[in-house]
Enzyme design. Sequence first.
Site, PDB file in Angstrom:
ATOM      1  N   GLY A   9      21.139  36.726  29.247  1.00  0.00           N
ATOM      2  CA  GLY A   9      21.278  37.555  28.039  1.00  0.00           C
ATOM      3  C   GLY A   9      22.687  37.503  27.484  1.00  0.00           C
ATOM      4  CG  ASP A  59      12.427  31.788  28.164  1.00  0.00           C
ATOM      5  OD1 ASP A  59      12.004  32.879  28.604  1.00  0.00           O
ATOM      6  OD2 ASP A  59      12.301  31.437  26.984  1.00  0.00           O
ATOM      7  CB  ALA A  82      17.762  38.080  29.886  1.00  0.00           C
ATOM      8  CB  ALA A  83      15.645  43.018  28.634  1.00  0.00           C
ATOM      9  CD  GLN A  84      11.499  43.704  23.013  1.00  0.00           C
ATOM     10  OE1 GLN A  84      12.507  43.840  22.295  1.00  0.00           O
ATOM     11  NE2 GLN A  84      10.727  44.719  23.285  1.00  0.00           N
ATOM     12  CB  THR A 126      17.117  51.472  30.713  1.00  0.00           C
ATOM     13  OG1 THR A 126      17.042  52.366  29.608  1.00  0.00           O
ATOM     14  CG2 THR A 126      15.682  51.145  31.110  1.00  0.00           C
ATOM     15  CD  GLU A 128      14.035  54.601  26.296  1.00  0.00           C
ATOM     16  OE1 GLU A 128      12.839  54.513  26.026  1.00  0.00           O
ATOM     17  OE2 GLU A 128      14.780  55.459  25.801  1.00  0.00           O
ATOM     18  CE1 TYR A 150      14.062  47.539  27.494  1.00  0.00           C
ATOM     19  CE2 TYR A 150      14.261  49.931  27.606  1.00  0.00           C
ATOM     20  CZ  TYR A 150      14.810  48.673  27.764  1.00  0.00           C
ATOM     21  OH  TYR A 150      16.118  48.551  28.204  1.00  0.00           O
ATOM     22  CE  LYS A 154      15.480  46.592  30.801  1.00  0.00           C
ATOM     23  NZ  LYS A 154      16.488  45.657  31.344  1.00  0.00           N
ATOM     24  CG  HIS A 180      25.572  50.788  27.018  1.00  0.00           C
ATOM     25  ND1 HIS A 180      24.563  51.123  27.900  1.00  0.00           N
ATOM     26  CD2 HIS A 180      25.613  49.441  26.988  1.00  0.00           C
ATOM     27  CE1 HIS A 180      24.021  50.025  28.378  1.00  0.00           C
ATOM     28  NE2 HIS A 180      24.641  48.984  27.836  1.00  0.00           N
ATOM     29  NE  ARG A 185      22.758  49.673  20.920  1.00  0.00           N
ATOM     30  CZ  ARG A 185      21.804  49.616  21.854  1.00  0.00           C
ATOM     31  NH1 ARG A 185      21.360  48.452  22.281  1.00  0.00           N
ATOM     32  NH2 ARG A 185      21.323  50.722  22.376  1.00  0.00           N
TER      33      ARG A 185
HETATM   34  P1  NAP Z   1      20.398  42.951  23.634  1.00  0.00           P
HETATM   35  O1  NAP Z   1      21.593  42.949  22.767  1.00  0.00           O
HETATM   36  O2  NAP Z   1      19.052  43.161  23.042  1.00  0.00           O
HETATM   37  O3  NAP Z   1      20.391  41.562  24.450  1.00  0.00           O
HETATM   38  C1  NAP Z   1      19.274  41.126  25.141  1.00  0.00           C
HETATM   39  C2  NAP Z   1      19.494  39.693  25.592  1.00  0.00           C
HETATM   40  O4  NAP Z   1      18.308  39.233  26.277  1.00  0.00           O
HETATM   41  C3  NAP Z   1      19.728  38.705  24.445  1.00  0.00           C
HETATM   42  O5  NAP Z   1      20.743  37.800  24.822  1.00  0.00           O
HETATM   43  C4  NAP Z   1      18.395  37.983  24.328  1.00  0.00           C
HETATM   44  O6  NAP Z   1      18.490  36.682  23.802  1.00  0.00           O
HETATM   45  C5  NAP Z   1      18.011  37.915  25.806  1.00  0.00           C
HETATM   46  N1  NAP Z   1      16.610  37.581  26.007  1.00  0.00           N
HETATM   47  C6  NAP Z   1      15.521  38.164  25.447  1.00  0.00           C
HETATM   48  N2  NAP Z   1      14.399  37.545  25.878  1.00  0.00           N
HETATM   49  C7  NAP Z   1      14.790  36.537  26.701  1.00  0.00           C
HETATM   50  C8  NAP Z   1      14.108  35.562  27.442  1.00  0.00           C
HETATM   51  N3  NAP Z   1      12.772  35.443  27.427  1.00  0.00           N
HETATM   52  N4  NAP Z   1      14.832  34.711  28.216  1.00  0.00           N
HETATM   53  C9  NAP Z   1      16.174  34.776  28.234  1.00  0.00           C
HETATM   54  N5  NAP Z   1      16.891  35.677  27.530  1.00  0.00           N
HETATM   55  C10 NAP Z   1      16.203  36.557  26.788  1.00  0.00           C
HETATM   56  O7  NAP Z   1      20.552  44.026  24.799  1.00  0.00           O
HETATM   57  P2  NAP Z   1      21.884  44.786  25.337  1.00  0.00           P
HETATM   58  O8  NAP Z   1      22.047  46.040  24.567  1.00  0.00           O
HETATM   59  O9  NAP Z   1      22.988  43.823  25.468  1.00  0.00           O
HETATM   60  O10 NAP Z   1      21.373  45.238  26.785  1.00  0.00           O
HETATM   61  C11 NAP Z   1      21.544  44.404  27.924  1.00  0.00           C
HETATM   62  C12 NAP Z   1      20.520  44.788  28.990  1.00  0.00           C
HETATM   63  O11 NAP Z   1      20.710  46.159  29.345  1.00  0.00           O
HETATM   64  C13 NAP Z   1      19.072  44.678  28.548  1.00  0.00           C
HETATM   65  O12 NAP Z   1      18.326  44.312  29.692  1.00  0.00           O
HETATM   66  C14 NAP Z   1      18.701  46.087  28.131  1.00  0.00           C
HETATM   67  O13 NAP Z   1      17.310  46.284  28.278  1.00  0.00           O
HETATM   68  C15 NAP Z   1      19.502  46.884  29.142  1.00  0.00           C
HETATM   69  N6  NAP Z   1      19.950  48.222  28.729  1.00  0.00           N
HETATM   70  C16 NAP Z   1      20.606  48.378  27.535  1.00  0.00           C
HETATM   71  C17 NAP Z   1      21.076  49.632  27.201  1.00  0.00           C
HETATM   72  C18 NAP Z   1      21.840  49.849  25.921  1.00  0.00           C
HETATM   73  O14 NAP Z   1      21.980  51.024  25.520  1.00  0.00           O
HETATM   74  N7  NAP Z   1      22.392  48.823  25.305  1.00  0.00           N
HETATM   75  C19 NAP Z   1      20.895  50.716  28.079  1.00  0.00           C
HETATM   76  C20 NAP Z   1      20.240  50.498  29.282  1.00  0.00           C
HETATM   77  C21 NAP Z   1      19.786  49.232  29.618  1.00  0.00           C
HETATM   78  P3  NAP Z   1      18.249  36.360  22.246  1.00  0.00           P
HETATM   79  O15 NAP Z   1      19.605  36.523  21.598  1.00  0.00           O
HETATM   80  O16 NAP Z   1      17.761  34.962  22.268  1.00  0.00           O
HETATM   81  O17 NAP Z   1      17.255  37.347  21.723  1.00  0.00           O
HETATM   82  O1  F7E Z   2      16.660  54.665  19.315  1.00  0.00           O
HETATM   83  C1  F7E Z   2      15.402  57.360  17.179  1.00  0.00           C
HETATM   84  C2  F7E Z   2      14.433  56.624  18.102  1.00  0.00           C
HETATM   85  O2  F7E Z   2      16.324  52.222  19.053  1.00  0.00           O
HETATM   86  C3  F7E Z   2      17.314  55.851  19.698  1.00  0.00           C
HETATM   87  C4  F7E Z   2      17.917  50.344  23.950  1.00  0.00           C
HETATM   88  O3  F7E Z   2      19.185  49.760  24.148  1.00  0.00           O
HETATM   89  O4  F7E Z   2      18.721  52.487  24.663  1.00  0.00           O
HETATM   90  C5  F7E Z   2      18.100  51.802  23.587  1.00  0.00           C
HETATM   91  O5  F7E Z   2      16.818  52.350  23.325  1.00  0.00           O
HETATM   92  C6  F7E Z   2      16.541  57.038  19.197  1.00  0.00           C
HETATM   93  C7  F7E Z   2      15.022  56.963  19.458  1.00  0.00           C
HETATM   94  O6  F7E Z   2      17.513  53.145  21.094  1.00  0.00           O
HETATM   95  C8  F7E Z   2      15.407  55.601  14.024  1.00  0.00           C
HETATM   96  O7  F7E Z   2      13.093  57.091  17.895  1.00  0.00           O
HETATM   97  C9  F7E Z   2      15.262  57.653  14.688  1.00  0.00           C
HETATM   98  O8  F7E Z   2      14.580  58.208  19.905  1.00  0.00           O
HETATM   99  O9  F7E Z   2      18.661  53.153  18.950  1.00  0.00           O
HETATM  100  P1  F7E Z   2      17.310  53.217  19.524  1.00  0.00           P
HETATM  101  P2  F7E Z   2      16.574  53.557  22.315  1.00  0.00           P
HETATM  102  O10 F7E Z   2      15.153  53.539  21.943  1.00  0.00           O
HETATM  103  O11 F7E Z   2      17.113  54.819  22.891  1.00  0.00           O
HETATM  104  C10 F7E Z   2      18.008  52.461  25.901  1.00  0.00           C
HETATM  105  C11 F7E Z   2      18.821  53.187  26.938  1.00  0.00           C
HETATM  106  C12 F7E Z   2      17.593  51.092  26.296  1.00  0.00           C
HETATM  107  O12 F7E Z   2      17.483  50.781  27.471  1.00  0.00           O
HETATM  108  C13 F7E Z   2      17.089  50.199  25.219  1.00  0.00           C
HETATM  109  O13 F7E Z   2      17.136  48.835  25.620  1.00  0.00           O
HETATM  110  O14 F7E Z   2      16.667  57.105  17.775  1.00  0.00           O
HETATM  111  N1  F7E Z   2      15.390  56.878  15.803  1.00  0.00           N
HETATM  112  N2  F7E Z   2      15.266  56.894  13.593  1.00  0.00           N
HETATM  113  C14 F7E Z   2      15.489  55.600  15.421  1.00  0.00           C
HETATM  114  N3  F7E Z   2      15.648  54.477  16.137  1.00  0.00           N
HETATM  115  C15 F7E Z   2      15.734  53.312  15.466  1.00  0.00           C
HETATM  116  N4  F7E Z   2      15.930  52.157  16.169  1.00  0.00           N
HETATM  117  N5  F7E Z   2      15.649  53.252  14.104  1.00  0.00           N
HETATM  118  C16 F7E Z   2      15.482  54.375  13.319  1.00  0.00           C
HETATM  119  O15 F7E Z   2      15.406  54.320  12.107  1.00  0.00           O
END
Ligand code: NAP
Ligand code: F7E
Length: 343
Positions: A9, A59, A82-84, A126, A128, A150, A154, A180, A185
């Site tokens: 990722g 992948d 890496a994740a969706q 996460t 979540e 999701y 996870k 974060h 982002r």
């Molecule tokens: P992100 O920006 O969405 O990055 C996800 C990465 O995963 C991208 O590089 C994406 O590549 C890659 N990926 C998706 N499908 C793949 C596949 N099939 N094979 C290989 N790579 C693949 O996420 P992030 O915010 O940096 O988060 C990093 C990790 O922490 C994720 O696992 C997320 O679920 C987890 N997480 C995030 C948060 C948060 O608040 N940011 C909190 C808790 C946990 P592409 O560029 O090709 O799409």
């Molecule tokens: O939504 C609400 C939405 O999509 C936050 C990922 O990194 O953090 C992330 O997941 C909140 C939700 O993040 C809109 O319904 C309102 O309650 O920014 P978000 P998320 O769903 O919390 C966790 C920790 C991860 O692990 C995930 O990978 O905001 N919300 N209005 C909205 N959200 C979005 N996206 N767009 C809106 O218009």
Amino acid sequence: MKKTAFITGITGQDGAYLAELLLKKGYHVVGGFRRLSTLNFSRLDELGIREKIKLVETDMLDASNLIRAVQEVKPDEIYNLAAQSFVAHSFKNPILTGNITGLGVTNLLEAIRIVNPGIRFYQASTSELYGAAAESPQNENTPFKPRSPYGVAKLYGHWITINYRESYDIFACAGILFNHESPLRGLEFVTRKITDSVAKIHYGKLKYFEIGNLDVKRDWGYAKEYVKGMWMMLQQEKPDNFVLATNENHSVREWIETCFNHIDRQILWEDKGENEIGRDVKTGEILVKVNPEYFRPAEIHDLLGDYSKAKRELDWEPHIKHRELSEIMLKADLEKQANPKRS
Ligand code: NAP
Ligand code: F7E
């Protein structure tokens, strides 16, 4: 000798910041990216580190490809980022999300077990996982009750990480990270959607933006501080699970109000629910409209993290919280709108 870290990722937000941190620490950094018709290394370019990283096509859906990558790279540490990762998308693509975000973790753990079980492993768990949490704040012992495909994927990734630790003695850690954010982002996530939209409104490029549920609360921290916590987990004597959070939460509504405050505009809310709108107090212009299209089939209303274990055992602590974080992100988006070539 230089340590080698393999980050899956690498093109994502955390991948870029973690790579930057590990390069500063003297690591040889290898990044996994998946083949797309148009590659996007914009975050690595924004940090000016693309040329310093070895990039390897991987992948998460293909176990044989991951085994080959681990054989070639010979890493000391693997960070599985890496994740969706977009929760809303997971409701529309639950099977794909399960395969990448859930089973993909087993593909990588199998590669470690087969090639070299001595490799240290970080899994991106996460907040979540907590979903409709039974207690607040949430810590490492709070029961999980995920509310999205999701979150469920996870949950599988989290437990298979613990299972490989217990079954094969792999040094496998799970970081339960609360939201974060940063200027890197993705634009689909709510904080960045808000800072990007407010910046566009400021420069007259957008009249208003649409939003989903205004009253959900999240514990939002700064991504740069959280990737340091990931590294710290792998430097411990024993593998474990840790919550990283700020122990403060704020609503989406507060995010919008704070961002407009940064540019000296105040929002007055009118109506309720699906019809709610936000107007500029002085001019009466509509700047925000609720659109139910952004509501989720199941929502998590309130998350708040207790990071005291990370503080006690890793000496990890967040310094940047809601107001400063929104300022950092908005400032970056204002600059991008003022100099569009850089965005
Ligand atoms: P992100 O920006 O969405 O990055 C996800 C990465 O995963 C991208 O590089 C994406 O590549 C890659 N990926 C998706 N499908 C793949 C596949 N099939 N094979 C290989 N790579 C693949 O996420 P992030 O915010 O940096 O988060 C990093 C990790 O922490 C994720 O696992 C997320 O679920 C987890 N997480 C995030 C948060 C948060 O608040 N940011 C909190 C808790 C946990 P592409 O560029 O090709 O799409
Ligand atoms: O939504 C609400 C939405 O999509 C936050 C990922 O990194 O953090 C992330 O997941 C909140 C939700 O993040 C809109 O319904 C309102 O309650 O920014 P978000 P998320 O769903 O919390 C966790 C920790 C991860 O692990 C995930 O990978 O905001 N919300 N209005 C909205 N959200 C979005 N996206 N767009 C809106 O218009």
